[in-house]
Design an enzyme around this catalytic site. Structure first.
Site, PDB file in Angstrom:
ATOM      1  N   ARG B  86      18.137   7.426-104.472  1.00 44.35           N
ATOM      2  CA  ARG B  86      18.946   7.607-102.443  1.00 44.35           C
ATOM      3  C   ARG B  86      18.230   6.453-101.793  1.00 44.35           C
ATOM      4  NH1 ARG B  86      17.274  13.133-100.285  1.00 44.35           N
ATOM      5  NH2 ARG B  86      19.199  13.539-101.064  1.00 44.35           N
ATOM      6  N   ARG B 155      10.944  11.965 -94.433  1.00 46.15           N
ATOM      7  CA  ARG B 155      12.433  11.811 -95.421  1.00 46.15           C
ATOM      8  C   ARG B 155      12.890  10.729 -94.156  1.00 46.15           C
ATOM      9  NH1 ARG B 155      14.569  14.939 -99.078  1.00 46.15           N
ATOM     10  NH2 ARG B 155      12.887  15.968 -99.520  1.00 46.15           N
ATOM     11  N   LYS B 218       9.409  18.610 -98.027  1.00 40.41           N
ATOM     12  CA  LYS B 218       9.582  17.768 -96.698  1.00 40.41           C
ATOM     13  C   LYS B 218      10.012  17.288 -94.909  1.00 40.41           C
ATOM     14  CE  LYS B 218      13.689  18.543 -98.527  1.00 40.41           C
ATOM     15  NZ  LYS B 218      15.930  19.209 -99.716  1.00 40.41           N
ATOM     16  N   LYS B 220      11.906  16.304 -91.419  1.00 44.51           N
ATOM     17  CA  LYS B 220      12.414  14.995 -91.433  1.00 44.51           C
ATOM     18  C   LYS B 220      12.602  14.990 -90.216  1.00 44.51           C
ATOM     19  CE  LYS B 220      15.472  16.747 -95.166  1.00 44.51           C
ATOM     20  NZ  LYS B 220      17.070  17.539 -95.122  1.00 44.51           N
ATOM     21  N   CYS B 439      28.619  18.714 -99.078  1.00 48.23           N
ATOM     22  CA  CYS B 439      27.874  17.928 -99.494  1.00 48.23           C
ATOM     23  C   CYS B 439      28.535  17.642-100.954  1.00 48.23           C
ATOM     24  CB  CYS B 439      26.094  19.171-100.014  1.00 48.23           C
ATOM     25  SG  CYS B 439      27.332  20.548-100.597  1.00 48.23           S
ATOM     26  N   CYS B 445      24.971  18.071-108.421  1.00 48.66           N
ATOM     27  CA  CYS B 445      23.692  18.480-107.611  1.00 48.66           C
ATOM     28  C   CYS B 445      23.151  20.143-108.826  1.00 48.66           C
ATOM     29  CB  CYS B 445      24.152  19.019-106.205  1.00 48.66           C
ATOM     30  SG  CYS B 445      22.700  19.598-105.827  1.00 48.66           S
ATOM     31  N   CYS B 484      26.028  25.909-102.296  1.00 45.06           N
ATOM     32  CA  CYS B 484      24.243  26.294-102.301  1.00 45.06           C
ATOM     33  C   CYS B 484      23.888  26.586-100.791  1.00 45.06           C
ATOM     34  CB  CYS B 484      23.191  25.902-103.436  1.00 45.06           C
ATOM     35  SG  CYS B 484      22.010  25.164-102.732  1.00 45.06           S
ATOM     36  N   CYS B 488      23.291  21.774 -97.882  1.00 47.15           N
ATOM     37  CA  CYS B 488      22.492  20.094 -97.137  1.00 47.15           C
ATOM     38  C   CYS B 488      23.629  19.462 -95.713  1.00 47.15           C
ATOM     39  CB  CYS B 488      22.500  19.612 -98.623  1.00 47.15           C
ATOM     40  SG  CYS B 488      21.580  19.558 -99.167  1.00 47.15           S
TER      41      CYS B 488
HETATM   42  C1  SRM Z   1      22.740  13.658-100.487  1.00 47.77           C
HETATM   43  C2  SRM Z   1      22.525  14.937 -99.459  1.00 47.77           C
HETATM   44  C3  SRM Z   1      24.269  15.868 -99.272  1.00 47.77           C
HETATM   45  C4  SRM Z   1      25.722  15.048 -98.674  1.00 47.77           C
HETATM   46  O1  SRM Z   1      26.342  15.743 -99.189  1.00 47.77           O
HETATM   47  O2  SRM Z   1      25.169  13.913 -97.959  1.00 47.77           O
HETATM   48  C5  SRM Z   1      21.893  15.960-100.046  1.00 47.77           C
HETATM   49  C6  SRM Z   1      21.751  16.494-101.698  1.00 47.77           C
HETATM   50  C7  SRM Z   1      20.608  17.450-101.744  1.00 47.77           C
HETATM   51  N1  SRM Z   1      20.138  17.814-101.179  1.00 47.77           N
HETATM   52 FE1  SRM Z   1      20.049  18.134 -99.213  1.00 47.77          FE
HETATM   53  N2  SRM Z   1      20.551  16.653 -99.054  1.00 47.77           N
HETATM   54  C8  SRM Z   1      21.474  15.868 -98.082  1.00 47.77           C
HETATM   55  C9  SRM Z   1      21.455  16.907 -96.864  1.00 47.77           C
HETATM   56  C10 SRM Z   1      20.448  17.421 -96.579  1.00 47.77           C
HETATM   57  C11 SRM Z   1      20.332  18.946 -94.952  1.00 47.77           C
HETATM   58  C12 SRM Z   1      21.070  17.983 -94.094  1.00 47.77           C
HETATM   59  C13 SRM Z   1      19.773  16.978 -93.154  1.00 47.77           C
HETATM   60  O3  SRM Z   1      18.669  16.956 -93.570  1.00 47.77           O
HETATM   61  O4  SRM Z   1      20.303  16.536 -92.604  1.00 47.77           O
HETATM   62  C14 SRM Z   1      19.767  19.197 -95.370  1.00 47.77           C
HETATM   63  C15 SRM Z   1      19.064  20.509 -94.229  1.00 47.77           C
HETATM   64  C16 SRM Z   1      18.150  20.326 -93.318  1.00 47.77           C
HETATM   65  C17 SRM Z   1      17.119  20.681 -94.263  1.00 47.77           C
HETATM   66  O5  SRM Z   1      16.154  20.210 -95.057  1.00 47.77           O
HETATM   67  O6  SRM Z   1      16.712  21.914 -94.215  1.00 47.77           O
HETATM   68  C18 SRM Z   1      19.041  19.548 -96.751  1.00 47.77           C
HETATM   69  C19 SRM Z   1      18.068  20.883 -97.287  1.00 47.77           C
HETATM   70  C20 SRM Z   1      18.498  20.464 -99.178  1.00 47.77           C
HETATM   71  C21 SRM Z   1      16.956  21.467 -98.792  1.00 47.77           C
HETATM   72  C22 SRM Z   1      16.601  22.727 -98.342  1.00 47.77           C
HETATM   73  C23 SRM Z   1      15.915  22.294 -97.851  1.00 47.77           C
HETATM   74  C24 SRM Z   1      14.494  23.933 -97.393  1.00 47.77           C
HETATM   75  O7  SRM Z   1      14.281  23.581 -96.920  1.00 47.77           O
HETATM   76  O8  SRM Z   1      14.919  25.085 -98.165  1.00 47.77           O
HETATM   77  C25 SRM Z   1      16.890  21.530-100.786  1.00 47.77           C
HETATM   78  C26 SRM Z   1      16.991  21.781-102.570  1.00 47.77           C
HETATM   79  C27 SRM Z   1      15.224  21.575-102.071  1.00 47.77           C
HETATM   80  O9  SRM Z   1      14.914  20.518-101.300  1.00 47.77           O
HETATM   81  O10 SRM Z   1      14.439  22.651-102.229  1.00 47.77           O
HETATM   82  C28 SRM Z   1      17.916  19.999-100.945  1.00 47.77           C
HETATM   83  C29 SRM Z   1      18.181  19.436-102.363  1.00 47.77           C
HETATM   84  C30 SRM Z   1      19.157  18.667-102.301  1.00 47.77           C
HETATM   85  C31 SRM Z   1      19.159  17.771-103.642  1.00 47.77           C
HETATM   86  C32 SRM Z   1      18.786  16.409-103.112  1.00 47.77           C
HETATM   87  C33 SRM Z   1      19.036  18.794-105.080  1.00 47.77           C
HETATM   88  C34 SRM Z   1      18.021  18.697-105.845  1.00 47.77           C
HETATM   89  O11 SRM Z   1      16.729  18.745-104.870  1.00 47.77           O
HETATM   90  O12 SRM Z   1      17.610  18.405-107.003  1.00 47.77           O
HETATM   91  C35 SRM Z   1      20.777  17.613-103.570  1.00 47.77           C
HETATM   92  C36 SRM Z   1      20.816  16.400-104.324  1.00 47.77           C
HETATM   93  C37 SRM Z   1      23.194  16.783-104.502  1.00 47.77           C
HETATM   94  C38 SRM Z   1      22.943  15.495-105.660  1.00 47.77           C
HETATM   95  O13 SRM Z   1      23.935  15.258-106.408  1.00 47.77           O
HETATM   96  O14 SRM Z   1      23.528  14.005-104.512  1.00 47.77           O
HETATM   97  N3  SRM Z   1      18.197  19.576 -99.828  1.00 47.77           N
HETATM   98  N4  SRM Z   1      19.351  18.743 -97.593  1.00 47.77           N
HETATM   99  C39 SRM Z   1      22.315  14.965 -98.652  1.00 47.77           C
HETATM  100  C40 SRM Z   1      21.421  13.628 -98.351  1.00 47.77           C
HETATM  101  C41 SRM Z   1      20.523  13.543 -96.651  1.00 47.77           C
HETATM  102  C42 SRM Z   1      19.590  11.687 -97.023  1.00 47.77           C
HETATM  103  O15 SRM Z   1      20.139  10.808 -97.217  1.00 47.77           O
HETATM  104  O16 SRM Z   1      18.844  12.208 -97.607  1.00 47.77           O
HETATM  105  S1  SF4 Z   2      23.884  22.434-100.495  1.00 47.83           S
HETATM  106 FE1  SF4 Z   2      22.873  23.123-102.358  1.00 47.83          FE
HETATM  107  S2  SF4 Z   2      24.627  22.155-103.813  1.00 47.83           S
HETATM  108 FE2  SF4 Z   2      24.568  20.761-102.050  1.00 47.83          FE
HETATM  109  S3  SF4 Z   2      24.028  19.224-102.183  1.00 47.83           S
HETATM  110 FE3  SF4 Z   2      22.483  20.765-101.237  1.00 47.83          FE
HETATM  111  S4  SF4 Z   2      21.685  21.548-102.975  1.00 47.83           S
HETATM  112 FE4  SF4 Z   2      23.168  20.514-104.056  1.00 47.83          FE
END
Ligand code: SRM
Ligand code: SF4
Ligand SMILES: Cc1cc2nc3c(=O)[nH]c(=O)nc-3n(C[C@H](O)[C@H](O)[C@H](O)COP(=O)(O)OP(=O)(O)OC[C@H]3O[C@@H](n4cnc5c(N)ncnc54)[C@H](O)[C@@H]3O)c2cc1C
Ligand SMILES: Cc1cc2nc3c(=O)[nH]c(=O)nc-3n(C[C@H](O)[C@H](O)[C@H](O)COP(=O)(O)O)c2cc1C
Lengths: 604, 585
Positions: B86, B155, B218, B220, B439, B445, B484, B488
């Site tokens: 990333r 981030r 994390k 943000k 997502c 993922c 899930c 995201c």
């Molecule tokens: C690529 C992306 C989704 C997309 O389709 O664009 C993404 C993809 C993943 N997110 Fe996310 N998140 C992405 C934005 C978000 C957002 C939206 C935002 O930040 O605006 C959220 C919700 C906001 C938040 O943080 O609450 C988000 C909340 C999560 C979470 C839940 C965090 C939590 O507090 O519970 C996880 C899981 C974790 O961190 O344990 C997670 C974890 C992940 C992971 C890295 C899975 C992992 O931990 O192994 C995913 C990688 C999947 C893949 O194969 O690429 N991602 N993730 C976004 C990348 C953002 C970036 O460039 O940094």
């Molecule tokens: S929402 Fe869940 S399934 Fe979708 S990218 Fe984030 S961690 Fe993976």
């Protein structure tokens, strides 16, 4: 003066002497001759530290008979045992030795010697017999003016150096002044009749010579080898129908390979094997290939033919009894005769060997039949040109100690195209494509005493590429089950890491658990620069040599041409560089390791 | 008042009372761990468990192709490990040069595909372990890195992609960049491991701000320029809502804290939360404020239970007032009262738009941010051609779309031509489709429970059919799918959302605010497509018949009493409307 007085004191007690006198009086001439031999042998036995009960070293008085065999896959051993048994039957007292176990210093004392040996690689002897050949062909070999001998050479006429190992022994014994009892006989894969003929002639001749003399002897002291050869219920001639439990492709997606893992059920067979042994598969030809040949020859698969006195349909015979893909020189002879084709005629005979070989590589049975059609062909005439279908061997990739009564195999299907047709290996394709879980396959165990784990905790270094990894899976299953913790180091090579890392997750688990201490891998097609196992070995030269110095046992398994020579070369370099030896000494070192069973190879 | 505060879960406790990840970070020698050794290991395509966690701080995630996970297990092969890389791209802005390099790396190491993320950056997938260094060094060539793109740190910093004013955008993007540079880890580990730099012995603290155990979780940050709420500022841990002065440049920010989406179906105590606007700061206080807010979370955040470690839980545990006061204490000054502001949408305006400086921005709709060459639509190739001729910038949007920015009028035909030649362009994507986000989810993922990106086209088509029946096809409705509950795609603020529960099974959420001001509510749990579509056609049917002019779907559901009235919860009222919140502050 009495006989007693002829003995100066200390020789025998009077009491002992009286026994001898009493015995002597009761002896027939034959028995008397035998007794002298007996005491001679007994004397030798005592010198060797052997007990009084030790069987006589040699057939008394008459000429000694020794049978030597050199084998890898057991054919020569089987023939040797049969020969010894037949000889014993006829009152001879043969001693039977694997060349690997034969004390070469005894050679100078041999009188009659029968040799059965197969050929490998570039006309090499069987791996276990290499030491014997080195001695025999070396400077230290004694003159053998009193030796009479005959050689039975086992081989495969599709190989360049046909029966070469047998020819070498024959040649060398001549040089050393020995006399032929009978001309050498070269056998192709269908060696049974020829071998039986050769044995019969020699046993007759020696038995007649020995006359009645050893008859009673053998009854008095039956020789060990042949009599006590308990053969398993199921064997090559009586294979066990093993059910296929599982058959999966273990090379991942996008692989350039198609390696299979096959699990066979041995439950109820009583078949036992040790890690290092192989499983014989009595394969059958692909019905499509049979159909092709019938079509090419215009024969009717329904026609009844008789094979070894058994009558069956031609299609059945072609499917189960004969090699119908690769053609042998005999087929050339036969087909030349049948077709009268000049092109085939000029491929016959020793002179045309090289030409014939090239031709045979590019022209299998069906191709020859197509090229030189024979009208109104007699089915039996076709069969007469074919060799019996040979079982194929596969290193067993599992250990009974792991619990299940199973044998696992790692099989690389042989596929190629010839004359625009997709062709393939009989057994490997049968295993890969024509059997599925639930089907059964006729199998037998082919012991390999020359590829065995050390009895103790000695370190082991396992080197293998491709399917050569198979026996090491058996080794580690065995060591894990036995809780044996001897240090283990594995070198593995294949094409691509992602798809071809055979049994990857199992090695990882063994590395974690400590059964496997160390692993080095070489993948030749991941990067531009091709790396092979020997490169990894050289990278680790220092440690590898240290392991050897610590008494490590070396194992090499896999392709005879692509792997074994390079690995051997690497070992020479490592021993030379690390041990500060010159090439000669290094090779010597490895030879000694082989003689001590610390450098074992299972290459094919 | 600090003493009256429960500190049993924060960094004031001895390490052995904290969660295992804290120990791991502490013992990692500032994120070095044994990554070097893991990279050399030839027996596995993956890395050690600990190194995997540490590598997230370097912007790298170990993954495996889940489509063939079981197949490989049966083949006795380890999972098909690859890495997601990333990029750190503050504000989502990149130059054509950078684009060309990224395109090249994607083709060489990233399986011929790129992913535009919901936080405005690029992700490479399918990168093999041995290709990580080449990839990261390639990025380095064009002054890009992956530092802190993941991990317990600050981030990627977001910024509104198109404020309609190029000067303002440039200023805000620059602020995002400098703030990102300020808040990322300072350890030399990244340079040593990925660029092969020598470790320099130094007496000074390697992480002046973070220390050895970094953030609890994390963190943000995002900048938003009203009336657009494209970054969903209420979902950020720390949001800066731009307030402009008379000259139209940045004067200051309303500060929003405590947003977050992530929840878990197994953990009833987890919940999404919208940020609270706690006041206003002048532009000059930006960095100091970021430090103050982050340090409060660093010092008070829960380090015993990672599931409660996000800032939103810290705030709800300690109280918004305490946290605000603590921030002000660290700032050495009270925050000014929040200035009024108004959001109208969190979506993108697709197509051509004057950039406020006489040039033009072209916003391309990219279905779930996926760039690849597909039959008839060669996105990668087309954009590479554009990058070769384009002299402006590229901007990635929070809705996974792409803006080709600052195009002189005379260049428009050429750009159009390239797009046409590659089958790219707004070939009649419905309003719904254009506002949809999914997502990544399967196959990469590791946390995915159901399909998202790969399901979006299908599902959208079926919803479009329902809209068409009801004459709603041109109605902009926000729809988001997450594989899930982590959310995201920021699903909990969409008008229609699905979050994955199991293959083919989702929770259906309805009623989010059109411009991200209100959380939606679960209506169906763990249901298949049929049930979901049935509910949608019923509710959308009602919406078509009973809505008042200009009323959004989410708003309608609330007005029409589709939901029983909201009840307060520990989470604060999930229905709390952030438009009210701003006036309350
Ligand atoms: C690529 C992306 C989704 C997309 O389709 O664009 C993404 C993809 C993943 N997110 Fe996310 N998140 C992405 C934005 C978000 C957002 C939206 C935002 O930040 O605006 C959220 C919700 C906001 C938040 O943080 O609450 C988000 C909340 C999560 C979470 C839940 C965090 C939590 O507090 O519970 C996880 C899981 C974790 O961190 O344990 C997670 C974890 C992940 C992971 C890295 C899975 C992992 O931990 O192994 C995913 C990688 C999947 C893949 O194969 O690429 N991602 N993730 C976004 C990348 C953002 C970036 O460039 O940094
Ligand atoms: S929402 Fe869940 S399934 Fe979708 S990218 Fe984030 S961690 Fe993976
Ligand atoms: C002790 C021992 C252990 C073994 N262990 C294993 C093992 O663990 N795994 C394993 O896979 N194999 C193993 N083998 C090899 C195995 O026994 C068979 O030789 C192999 O599977 C091929 O047998 P087949 O019947 O499939 O092919 P065959 O029917 O014997 O066909 C092979 C022949 O096809 C011909 N041929 C091949 N390619 C071409 C071409 N391009 N053009 C023309 N002709 C061609 C060649 O004459 C070749 O000899 C072992 C062999 C031995 C002796
Ligand atoms: C890997 C391999 C290589 C062989 N190379 C030769 C050869 O070069 N010349 C030959 O005549 N026979 C060759 N053969 C055939 C064997 O000599 C033949 O199978 C013989 O019956 C084996 O007897 P054994 O079981 O006693 O070893 C080879 C067989 C194998 C499996």
């Amino acid at each position: 003066m009495t006989v007693a007085q002829q003995f100066h004191e200390g020789a025998l007690t009077l009491e002992q002497w009286q026994h001898v006198e009493a015995l002597a009086g009761s002896l027939s001439p034959v028995q008397a001759r035998w007794i002298s031999g007996y005491f001679a042998g007994l004397d030798a036995g005592l010198l060797r530290g052997g007990g009084v009960a030790a069987a006589p070293e040699a057939a008394p008085a008459g000429r000694t008979l020794t049978i030597l065999y050199g084998t890898e896959t057991g054919n020569a051993r089987d023939l040797g045992k049969a020969l010894a048994a037949a000889a014993a039957e006829r009152g001879l007292a043969p001693r039977l030795f694997d060349m690997a176990d034969y004390k070469t210093r005894q050679l100078k004392d041999e009188e009659d010697l029968l040799v059965i040996v197969s050929t490998y690689g570039e006309g090499d002897p069987p791996q276990p017999a290499i030491g014997f050949f080195e001695y025999l062909e070396g400077r230290r070999a004694p003159p053998l003016p009193n030796l009479r001998y005959s050689v039975l050479a086992l081989g495969d006429s599709t190989y360049e150096k046909y029966c070469e190992a047998g020819k070498r022994i024959d040649r060398r014994l001549q040089e050393l002044g020995a006399a032929r009892l009978h001309d050498r006989v070269d056998c192709d894969l269908d060696y049974e009749e020829l071998a039986a003929g050769w044995s019969g002639i020699l046993v007759d001749r020696l038995a007649v010579e020995g006359a009645e003399r050893s008859a009673e002897v053998v009854r008095l002291f039956p020789t060990a080898a042949p009599a006590t050869a308990a053969s398993p219920a199921y064997d090559k001639r009586n294979p066990f129908a093993a059910a296929v439990l599982d058959s999966i492709r273990i090379t991942g997606r996008h692989s350039t390979k198609d390696t299979r893992h096959i699990e066979l059920d041995l439950t109820g067979s009583g078949l036992a094997y040790e890690p290092g042994d192989s499983l014989g598969i009595v394969a059958a030809n692909d019905p499509a290939v049979v159909a092709r040949l019938l079509d090419a020859t215009g024969l009717d698969g329904g026609a009844t033919v008789s094979v070894k006195g058994e009558s069956l349909s031609l299609a059945e015979a072609l499917a189960r009894r004969f090699e119908i893909t690769i053609a042998s020189p005999r087929f050339v002879d036969q087909w030349a005769m049948l077709s009268g084709a000049a092109a085939l005629e000029k491929l016959r005979g020793e002179a045309a060997a090289a030409e014939r070989r090239a031709f045979l590589h590019g022209h299998h049975v069906v191709d020859i039949a197509r090229l030189f059609p024979v009208s109104s062909l007699d089915p039996e005439a076709l069969l007469a040109g074919l060799r019996p279908l040979q079982p194929r061997l596969y290193s067993i990739a599992s250990s009974l100690a792991a619990g299940a009564e199973e044998a696992h195999l790692t099989v690389a299907p042989v596929r190629y195209s010839l004359h625009g047709e997709e062709r393939g290996g009989v057994a490997s394709l049968q295993l890969a494509e024509r059997v599925e879980p639930g089907d059964t396959l006729p199998v037998y165990v082919q012991p390999n005493p020359h590829f065995k784990l050390p009895r103790d905790e000695a370190p082991i270094v396992m080197i293998g590429a491709g399917t050569g990894i198979a026996p090491y899976r058996a080794f580690l299953q065995e060591r894990e089950a036995a809780g044996r913790t001897g240090p283990a180091w594995l070198f593995f090579g294949e094409r691509n890491f992602r798809s071809d890392f055979l049994y990857q997750s199992e090695w990882q688990a063994w590395l974690k658990g400590g059964t496997l201490g160390r692993m080095d891998v070489a993948f030749s097609r991941d990067k531009a620069d091709k790396v092979y196992v020997q490169h990894r070995m050289l990278e680790q030269a220092k440690d590898l040599y240290a392991w050897l110095e610590d008494g490590a046992h070396l194992y090499v398994c896999g392709d005879a041409n692509a792997l074994a020579p390079d690995v051997h070369e690497a070992l020479i370099r490592i021993v030379a560089d690390q041990g500060g030896k010159d090439r000669e000494a290094a090779e010597d070192h490895l030879r000694r390791l082989a003689a001590d069973r610390r450098y074992q190879r299972d290459v094919y | 008042m600090t003493d009256s505060i429960d500190r049993s879960t924060d960094l004031s406790q001895p390490l052995d009372r904290l969660g295992p990840d804290e120990r791991l970070k502490h013992d990692s020698d500032y994120l070095r761990g044994t990554i070097d050794a893991s990279l050399l290991d030839r027996i596995s395509g993956g890395v050690r468990f600990e190194d995997n966690k540490l590598m997230k701080f370097h912007g790298l995630y170990q993954q495996d192709d889940r489509d063939i996970r079981d197949e490989r297990r049966r083949q006795k092969l380890e999972p098909a490990y690859t890495f997601m890389v990333r990029v750190r791209l503050p504000g989502g802005v990149c130059t054509p040069e950078q684009w060309l390099k990224i395109d090249e790396l994607a083709r060489r190491h990233g399986g011929d595909t790129l992913r535009l993320t919901t936080r405005q950056t690029f992700q490479f997938h399918w990168v093999l372990k041995e290709d990580l260094r080449p990839t990261i060094q390639g990025l380095h060539d064009v002054l890009l890195d992956t530092v802190a793109a993941c991990g317990d740190d600050s981030r990627g910093v977001m910024a509104t992609a198109d404020s309609g004013d190029c000067a303002l955008h440039a200023e805000v993007a620059a602020l995002a960049k400098s703030l990102s540079d300020h808040v990322i880890p300072k350890t030399g580990a990244y340079h040593e491991i990925w660029y092969g730099k020598e470790r320099v012995a130094t007496s000074e603290e390697e992480e002046p701000f973070y220390g050895r155990i970094y953030m609890p979780r994390k963190f943000k940050i995002g900048f938003v320029v009203p009336p657009s709420n494209d970054i969903d500022v209420y979902s950020q841990d720390l949001g800066f809502i731009v307030v402009t002065g008379a000259d139209g440049s940045v004067e200051g920010f309303n500060v929003a804290i405590g947003g977050g989406m992530g929840r878990s179906d197994q953990d009833p105590g987890s919940y999404p939360r919208l940020a609270d606007v706690i006041g206003y700061i002048s532009k000059g206080k930006l960095v100091a404020t970021a430090d103050a807010v982050m340090s409060v979370q660093r010092d008070y955040g829960n380090r015993v239970d990672r599931a409660r470690a996000r800032f939103k839980y810290t705030i709800d545990r300690l109280g918004l007032d305490f946290v605000t006061a603590e921030i002000e204490r660290r700032l050495g000054a009270a925050l000014e009262p929040a200035r009024p502001f108004e959001f109208t949408s969190n979506g993108d305006v697709i197509g051509w738009r004057e950039n406020g400086g006489g040039r033009f921005n072209l916003t391309l709709f990219i279905l779930s941010g996926r760039l690849a060459n597909r039959p008839g639509k060669a996105l990668l190739d087309g954009l590479r051609e554009i990058a070769k001729v384009h002299r402006g910038k590229f901007r990635l949007t929070p809705n996974q779309n792409l803006i080709v920015a600052d195009i002189p009028a005379e260049e428009r035909p050429r750009i159009e031509a390239i797009l046409a030649a590659h089958g790219i362009g707004e070939t009649g994507a419905s309003a719904l489709r254009r506002n949809a986000i999914a997502c990544v989810a399967l196959p990469t993922c590791p946390l995915a429970m159901a399909e998202a990106e790969r399901y979006l086209p299908d599902f959208t088509a079926k919803v479009e059919a329902i809209l068409a029946e009801n004459g709603l096809i041109d109605e902009p409705i926000t729809m988001r799918i997450s594989g899930c509950p982590n959310g995201c795609s920021r699903p909990y603020i969409a008008e229609i959302a699905l979050t994955g529960r199991a293959p083919g099974k989702y929770t259906l959420w309805l009623g989010g605010g059109f411009h991200g001001e209100r959380l939606n509510r679960p209506v169906l749990d763990n249901e298949g497509e049929a049930a979901i579509l049935a509910t949608l056609s019923e509710t959308l049917g009602r919406y078509a018949r009973e809505r008042v002019a200009g009323e959004h779907f989410g708003d309608f559901l609330h007005r029409s009493g589709y939901f029983e009235p909201a009840h307060d919860s520990a989470a604060g009222d999930p229905m709390l409307d952030r438009a009210e919140a701003t006036t309350r502050a």
